[in-house]
Enzyme design. Structure first.
Site, PDB file in Angstrom:
ATOM      1  N   LYS A 118       0.522  -1.174  -0.092  1.00 50.03           N
ATOM      2  CA  LYS A 118      -0.130   0.191  -0.387  1.00 50.03           C
ATOM      3  C   LYS A 118       0.877   1.560  -0.316  1.00 50.03           C
ATOM      4  O   LYS A 118       0.760   2.307  -0.867  1.00 50.03           O
ATOM      5  CB  LYS A 118      -1.356  -0.189   1.047  1.00 50.03           C
ATOM      6  CG  LYS A 118      -2.275  -0.910   1.456  1.00 50.03           C
ATOM      7  CD  LYS A 118      -2.980  -0.409   1.627  1.00 50.03           C
ATOM      8  CE  LYS A 118      -4.376  -1.608   1.759  1.00 50.03           C
ATOM      9  NZ  LYS A 118      -5.746  -1.376   2.586  1.00 50.03           N
ATOM     10  N   LYS A 201      -5.346  -8.902  -6.181  1.00 49.04           N
ATOM     11  CA  LYS A 201      -6.145  -9.459  -5.699  1.00 49.04           C
ATOM     12  C   LYS A 201      -8.022  -8.757  -6.411  1.00 49.04           C
ATOM     13  O   LYS A 201      -7.956  -7.451  -6.493  1.00 49.04           O
ATOM     14  CB  LYS A 201      -6.552  -9.621  -4.227  1.00 49.04           C
ATOM     15  CG  LYS A 201      -6.241  -8.286  -3.309  1.00 49.04           C
ATOM     16  CD  LYS A 201      -6.461  -8.737  -1.855  1.00 49.04           C
ATOM     17  CE  LYS A 201      -6.100  -7.299  -1.339  1.00 49.04           C
ATOM     18  NZ  LYS A 201      -7.557  -7.430  -0.198  1.00 49.04           N
ATOM     19  N   LYS A 204     -11.880  -3.681  -3.282  1.00 55.57           N
ATOM     20  CA  LYS A 204     -12.634  -2.698  -3.393  1.00 55.57           C
ATOM     21  C   LYS A 204     -12.156  -1.525  -3.712  1.00 55.57           C
ATOM     22  O   LYS A 204     -13.213  -0.730  -4.581  1.00 55.57           O
ATOM     23  CB  LYS A 204     -13.512  -2.140  -1.738  1.00 55.57           C
ATOM     24  CG  LYS A 204     -13.603  -2.866  -0.851  1.00 55.57           C
ATOM     25  CD  LYS A 204     -13.904  -2.363   0.295  1.00 55.57           C
ATOM     26  CE  LYS A 204     -14.800  -3.254   1.689  1.00 55.57           C
ATOM     27  NZ  LYS A 204     -13.752  -3.818   2.325  1.00 55.57           N
TER      28      LYS A 204
HETATM   29  P1  AMP Z   1     -11.289  -6.109   3.333  1.00 59.27           P
HETATM   30  O1  AMP Z   1     -12.147  -5.652   2.327  1.00 59.27           O
HETATM   31  O2  AMP Z   1      -9.339  -5.231   3.089  1.00 59.27           O
HETATM   32  O3  AMP Z   1     -11.123  -4.373   5.096  1.00 59.27           O
HETATM   33  O4  AMP Z   1     -11.166  -7.025   4.069  1.00 59.27           O
HETATM   34  C1  AMP Z   1     -12.234  -8.538   4.604  1.00 59.27           C
HETATM   35  C2  AMP Z   1     -11.928  -9.447   4.694  1.00 59.27           C
HETATM   36  O5  AMP Z   1     -12.165  -9.938   3.329  1.00 59.27           O
HETATM   37  C3  AMP Z   1     -10.807 -10.090   4.521  1.00 59.27           C
HETATM   38  O6  AMP Z   1     -10.969 -11.239   6.225  1.00 59.27           O
HETATM   39  C4  AMP Z   1      -9.735  -9.942   3.470  1.00 59.27           C
HETATM   40  O7  AMP Z   1      -9.254 -11.193   3.946  1.00 59.27           O
HETATM   41  C5  AMP Z   1     -11.140 -10.680   2.495  1.00 59.27           C
HETATM   42  N1  AMP Z   1     -11.313  -9.972   1.264  1.00 59.27           N
HETATM   43  C6  AMP Z   1     -11.018  -9.323   0.967  1.00 59.27           C
HETATM   44  N2  AMP Z   1     -11.286  -9.391  -0.173  1.00 59.27           N
HETATM   45  C7  AMP Z   1     -10.564 -10.485  -0.080  1.00 59.27           C
HETATM   46  C8  AMP Z   1     -10.239 -10.978  -1.527  1.00 59.27           C
HETATM   47  N3  AMP Z   1      -9.577 -10.283  -3.102  1.00 59.27           N
HETATM   48  N4  AMP Z   1     -10.643 -12.443  -1.987  1.00 59.27           N
HETATM   49  C9  AMP Z   1     -10.853 -13.354  -0.381  1.00 59.27           C
HETATM   50  N5  AMP Z   1     -10.711 -12.784   0.617  1.00 59.27           N
HETATM   51  C10 AMP Z   1     -10.766 -11.173   0.516  1.00 59.27           C
END
Ligand code: AMP
Ligand code: TRP
Length: 339
Positions: A118, A201, A204
């Site tokens: 990041k 990956k 959002k």
């Molecule tokens: P975040 O959106 O970064 O707060 O992620 C929240 C949860 O979603 C965490 O457990 C991440 O590991 C999971 N997560 C976010 N993006 C992915 C993705 N592309 N594939 C699998 N898990 C994800």
């Protein structure tokens, strides 16, 4: 050292730094619901203090907080069985994070790959909060003595750091107070990749909307995004081995497997030799079948943000009942005087 046994308790969180994606659903929320159904005490958190480690427009942050909470509720998180709240309403998170800032070592933080990615070449200009983020995440988890943390693959290193912090705290203060939390990372949806670039990956905040499926996308948008998803020219292979070095193909097979509750093997048994012109519409149909009921319910819930706030308030009160005594005991262990 006393041999404390910790009762199983699940904690996990999602940042309201934008709308929910299919990666959040398959990598996190879908399994949270399963853990709730298994009857394990579960605490799920909209981690708004994590979101602001990068700039968030205040109005958009409020909307995203409601959207993430609505997504959890619509997917089946039941606020009467699980505890659901937003992080900033429980001040103990930030307080324990300070203690952990004094336990974690700078060298440990420097090894965090998410920070390095990041911050990129801009490491001098990012917020101090972004650097300290894994210490706040450790506080989220350990404030509840959580034993299991269901997350996507990208969070594994942060859960390992949480264990390092717990171990160093226990060692330095000669206590057996914080548990060694286990990450729970299993199944084919643990790393959902960007639809336009299989080496990144799905997130959002990626630049193009075409690279992700949002939980609120309608059926036509989902079909269009899968149709335009990058693939290679070869058809689906005859066995999972044939997905090696084909990141985009593997990603679509994994998404299908995760949505259908199957495995790479079960998907390939059905689609070996099929072309993308056949597989992509089938994948889009499956995604719409699974996501449409959730997105309909999300829209219904988001029309009444006051009700979401009320539910988050109920969760906050229940969370604080667990968190306050743990923080108090931590302060005592550290030697901070309580009058
Ligand atoms: P975040 O959106 O970064 O707060 O992620 C929240 C949860 O979603 C965490 O457990 C991440 O590991 C999971 N997560 C976010 N993006 C992915 C993705 N592309 N594939 C699998 N898990 C994800
Ligand atoms: N860091 C996690 C992410 O970016 C979100 C998160 C914050 C979290 N605190 C947590 C996940 C505690 C699990 C447990 O996805």
């Amino acid at each position: 050292m006393a041999d404390t046994t910790f009762t199983p308790r699940v904690f996990s969180g999602i940042k309201p730094s934008g709308g929910l994606t299919l990666g959040n659903y398959l990598g996190a929320i879908k399994r949270w619901v399963a853990m709730q159904e298994e009857g394990t005490e579960s605490i799920y958190c909209v981690v708004d203090l994590h979101a602001i480690t990068v700039w968030q427009d205040p109005a958009e942050l409020r909307t995203a907080t409601h959207e993430v909470a609505a997504g959890m509720l619509a997917s089946g998180i039941d606020p009467s069985r699980s505890i659901l709240f937003n992080q900033s309403q429980v001040p103990e998170h930030a307080e324990l994070a300070w203690i952990f800032n004094c336990v974690a070592r700078v060298g440990w933080m420097n090894r965090m790959t998410q920070f390095k990615e990041k911050a990129g070449s801009n490491a001098e200009k990012v917020s101090l909060g972004l650097y300290a983020y894994p210490s706040l995440m450790a506080a989220d988890i350990l404030l509840y003595h959580a034993t299991h943390v269901p997350v996507g693959e990208d969070q594994k290193q942060h859960v390992e750091l949480t264990r390092d912090i717990a171990a160093k705290f226990n060692h330095d203060y000669k206590v057996d107070f914080f548990p060694m939390t286990e990450p729970v990372i299993e199944g084919p949806g643990m790393r959902v990749m960007n639809l336009r670039d299989g080496s990144k990956k799905m997130s959002k905040s990626g630049e193009s909307d075409m690279e992700r499926i949002n939980m609120l996308d309608d059926a036509d948008t989902i079909a269009k995004k899968f149709k335009k998803a990058r693939t290679d020219p070869a058809p689906l292979p005859e066995s999972p081995d044939g997905l090696k070095d084909r990141p985009e193909a593997k990603n679509l097979v994994d998404i299908y497997a995760s949505l259908s509750g199957g495995t790479q093997e079960s998907v390939i048994a059905e689609y070996a030799g099929a072309g993308w012109g056949q597989f992509k519409p089938a994948l889009a149909d499956l995604a719409v079948e699974k996501l449409a009921p959730i997105s309909d319910e999300m829209r219904r819930l988001m029309a009444d943000p006051a009700e979401i706030d009320r539910l988050l308030g109920v969760g906050r009160d229940r969370a604080r009942e667990i968190a306050a005594p743990v923080l108090e005991r931590t302060y005592e262990i550290v030697g901070l005087v309580r009058s």
